[in-house]
Design a protein around this motif. Structure first.
Motif, PDB file in Angstrom:
ATOM      1  N   ARG A  85       0.786  -1.190  -0.633  1.00 34.87           N
ATOM      2  CA  ARG A  85       0.230  -0.113   0.054  1.00 34.87           C
ATOM      3  C   ARG A  85       1.331   1.765  -0.164  1.00 34.87           C
ATOM      4  NH1 ARG A  85      -3.148  -3.226   3.450  1.00 34.87           N
ATOM      5  NH2 ARG A  85      -2.320  -2.131   5.661  1.00 34.87           N
ATOM      6  N   SER A  86       1.549   1.426   0.570  1.00 30.79           N
ATOM      7  CA  SER A  86       3.517   2.430   1.045  1.00 30.79           C
ATOM      8  C   SER A  86       3.372   2.499  -0.670  1.00 30.79           C
ATOM      9  CB  SER A  86       4.162   2.094   1.919  1.00 30.79           C
ATOM     10  OG  SER A  86       5.388   2.948   1.744  1.00 30.79           O
ATOM     11  N   SER A  87       3.968   1.542  -1.476  1.00 27.13           N
ATOM     12  CA  SER A  87       5.209   1.428  -2.299  1.00 27.13           C
ATOM     13  C   SER A  87       3.202   1.907  -3.500  1.00 27.13           C
ATOM     14  CB  SER A  87       4.946   0.263  -2.981  1.00 27.13           C
ATOM     15  OG  SER A  87       6.540  -0.122  -2.147  1.00 27.13           O
ATOM     16  N   TRP A  88       2.465   1.924  -3.539  1.00 25.17           N
ATOM     17  CA  TRP A  88       1.372   1.954  -4.138  1.00 25.17           C
ATOM     18  C   TRP A  88       0.630   3.657  -4.330  1.00 25.17           C
ATOM     19  CZ3 TRP A  88      -1.144   1.642  -8.440  1.00 25.17           C
ATOM     20  CH2 TRP A  88      -2.240   2.509  -9.012  1.00 25.17           C
ATOM     21  N   ALA A  89       0.835   4.249  -2.864  1.00 24.81           N
ATOM     22  CA  ALA A  89       0.961   5.325  -2.732  1.00 24.81           C
ATOM     23  C   ALA A  89       2.053   6.219  -2.972  1.00 24.81           C
ATOM     24  CB  ALA A  89       0.156   5.384  -1.541  1.00 24.81           C
ATOM     25  N   SER A  90       3.234   5.864  -2.892  1.00 19.81           N
ATOM     26  CA  SER A  90       4.230   6.593  -3.003  1.00 19.81           C
ATOM     27  C   SER A  90       4.206   7.085  -4.910  1.00 19.81           C
ATOM     28  CB  SER A  90       5.440   5.838  -2.849  1.00 19.81           C
ATOM     29  OG  SER A  90       5.618   6.135  -1.712  1.00 19.81           O
ATOM     30  N   ALA A  91       3.941   5.835  -6.036  1.00 15.23           N
ATOM     31  CA  ALA A  91       3.558   5.573  -7.027  1.00 15.23           C
ATOM     32  C   ALA A  91       2.680   6.458  -7.280  1.00 15.23           C
ATOM     33  CB  ALA A  91       3.249   4.351  -7.814  1.00 15.23           C
ATOM     34  N   ARG A  92       1.437   6.612  -6.238  1.00 16.01           N
ATOM     35  CA  ARG A  92       0.347   7.178  -7.233  1.00 16.01           C
ATOM     36  C   ARG A  92       0.802   9.191  -7.148  1.00 16.01           C
ATOM     37  NH1 ARG A  92      -5.764   6.429  -4.439  1.00 16.01           N
ATOM     38  NH2 ARG A  92      -4.261   6.990  -2.291  1.00 16.01           N
ATOM     39  N   GLU A  93       1.262   9.621  -6.218  1.00 17.82           N
ATOM     40  CA  GLU A  93       2.010  11.017  -5.592  1.00 17.82           C
ATOM     41  C   GLU A  93       3.233  11.131  -6.703  1.00 17.82           C
ATOM     42  OE1 GLU A  93       3.065  10.428  -1.387  1.00 17.82           O
ATOM     43  OE2 GLU A  93       1.385  10.579  -1.103  1.00 17.82           O
ATOM     44  N   GLU A  94       3.445  10.172  -6.858  1.00 22.12           N
ATOM     45  CA  GLU A  94       4.784  10.648  -8.030  1.00 22.12           C
ATOM     46  C   GLU A  94       4.412  10.675  -9.508  1.00 22.12           C
ATOM     47  OE1 GLU A  94       8.797  11.427 -10.172  1.00 22.12           O
ATOM     48  OE2 GLU A  94       7.766  11.728  -7.791  1.00 22.12           O
ATOM     49  N   LEU A  95       3.279  10.021  -9.723  1.00 20.48           N
ATOM     50  CA  LEU A  95       2.293  10.267 -10.941  1.00 20.48           C
ATOM     51  C   LEU A  95       1.606  11.566 -10.641  1.00 20.48           C
ATOM     52  CD1 LEU A  95       1.768   9.093 -13.431  1.00 20.48           C
ATOM     53  CD2 LEU A  95      -0.630   7.632 -13.247  1.00 20.48           C
ATOM     54  N   ALA A  96       1.645  12.062  -9.598  1.00 19.28           N
ATOM     55  CA  ALA A  96       0.094  13.354  -9.960  1.00 19.28           C
ATOM     56  C   ALA A  96       1.148  14.091 -10.327  1.00 19.28           C
ATOM     57  CB  ALA A  96      -0.618  13.407  -8.816  1.00 19.28           C
ATOM     58  N   ARG A  97       2.695  13.616  -9.153  1.00 17.33           N
ATOM     59  CA  ARG A  97       3.429  15.405  -9.292  1.00 17.33           C
ATOM     60  C   ARG A  97       3.992  15.449 -10.606  1.00 17.33           C
ATOM     61  NH1 ARG A  97       9.123  15.791  -9.499  1.00 17.33           N
ATOM     62  NH2 ARG A  97       8.781  13.488  -9.423  1.00 17.33           N
ATOM     63  N   ARG A  98       4.162  14.288 -11.557  1.00 13.72           N
ATOM     64  CA  ARG A  98       4.422  14.489 -13.018  1.00 13.72           C
ATOM     65  C   ARG A  98       3.580  15.271 -13.562  1.00 13.72           C
ATOM     66  NH1 ARG A  98       7.521   8.903 -13.889  1.00 13.72           N
ATOM     67  NH2 ARG A  98       9.420   8.927 -12.257  1.00 13.72           N
ATOM     68  N   ILE A  99       2.084  14.680 -13.501  1.00 16.71           N
ATOM     69  CA  ILE A  99       1.533  15.455 -14.110  1.00 16.71           C
ATOM     70  C   ILE A  99       1.045  16.699 -13.928  1.00 16.71           C
ATOM     71  CG2 ILE A  99      -1.392  15.175 -14.056  1.00 16.71           C
ATOM     72  CD1 ILE A  99      -1.293  12.482 -14.170  1.00 16.71           C
ATOM     73  N   ASP A 100       1.156  16.794 -13.061  1.00 13.55           N
ATOM     74  CA  ASP A 100       0.559  18.667 -12.722  1.00 13.55           C
ATOM     75  C   ASP A 100       1.890  19.489 -12.687  1.00 13.55           C
ATOM     76  OD1 ASP A 100      -0.481  20.584 -10.367  1.00 13.55           O
ATOM     77  OD2 ASP A 100       1.694  20.480  -9.930  1.00 13.55           O
TER      78      ASP A 100
END
Length: 211
Positions: free
Chosen positions: A11-26
């Protein structure tokens, strides 16, 4: 115990990946907005690199206003002579209202001074632009509509026909210049803000879709 730790790690890895993806989109959205803003600034700067207006341009513009007023008075006279009192009354009310407003605001009394300021500055002053908008955007539109419809029924002599044609042409010129000012020139000022809003909405939608 091991399964719970692996689950929390996942879950932690998934959350980190999701945050990284959101940061890149932004970041991508921000870069796109910045690039568009830069291009728009360059384009607007190019469009504004125009020659300043001269005194003869100012004089011609104001002269056309007075020519339009003279033709409007001629149209009123034509309607009265042919007993088209309704059309004459509409034009008279519009003319009196427009003139009274110019006098009440002091723009008519300061017209020569505003012309001088415009010639010296190389651009129309705000007061002179308001006068142009009043004459072209209000009186000009009403005059164009009334004369275009009523004059074919009211004209009885060649002189009235010639005056009526020039009145319609003068009104067309004034209304055309008014629309050009409002749509082509003033309409471009809101473009960057509107584009920024659209870009922010697209970025937000993409981020919500990822989340």
């Amino acid at each position: 115990s091991s399964s719970s730790s692996s689950s929390s790690s996942s879950r932690s890895s998934w959350a980190s990946a999701r945050e990284e993806l959101a940061r890149r989109i932004d970041e991508v959205g921000t870069r796109q907005v910045d690039d568009v803003r830069s291009e728009l600034r360059q384009l607007r700067g190019t469009c504004r690199s125009v020659q300043p207006i001269g005194k003869w341009t100012v004089r011609f513009t104001v002269c056309m206003l007075f020519v339009d007023v003279v033709f409007d008075l001629q149209c009123i006279n034509t309607f009265i002579k042919n007993e088209d009192l309704y059309f004459a009354a509409v034009l008279t009310v519009v003319f009196v209202y427009s003139t009274a407003k110019e006098v009440a605001t002091g723009r008519l009394q300061n017209l020569v001074q505003e012309m001088r300021k415009s010639s010296e500055a190389g651009m129309f002053t705000d007061a002179l632009l308001e006068t142009l908008d009043q004459e072209r955007g209000f009186e000009g539109i009403v005059s164009l509509l009334v004369c275009s419809y009523g004059l074919p029924y009211a004209v009885k002599t060649p002189a009235q026909a010639v005056a009526g044609i020039f009145s319609v042409l003068s009104s067309c010129y004034g209304v055309g210049m008014y629309l050009y000012q409002k749509i082509d020139l003033d309409g471009g000022e809101d473009l960057p803000e509107e584009h920024e809003k659209n870009e922010e909405e697209l970025s937000s939608s993409a981020l919500l879709g990822v989340m």
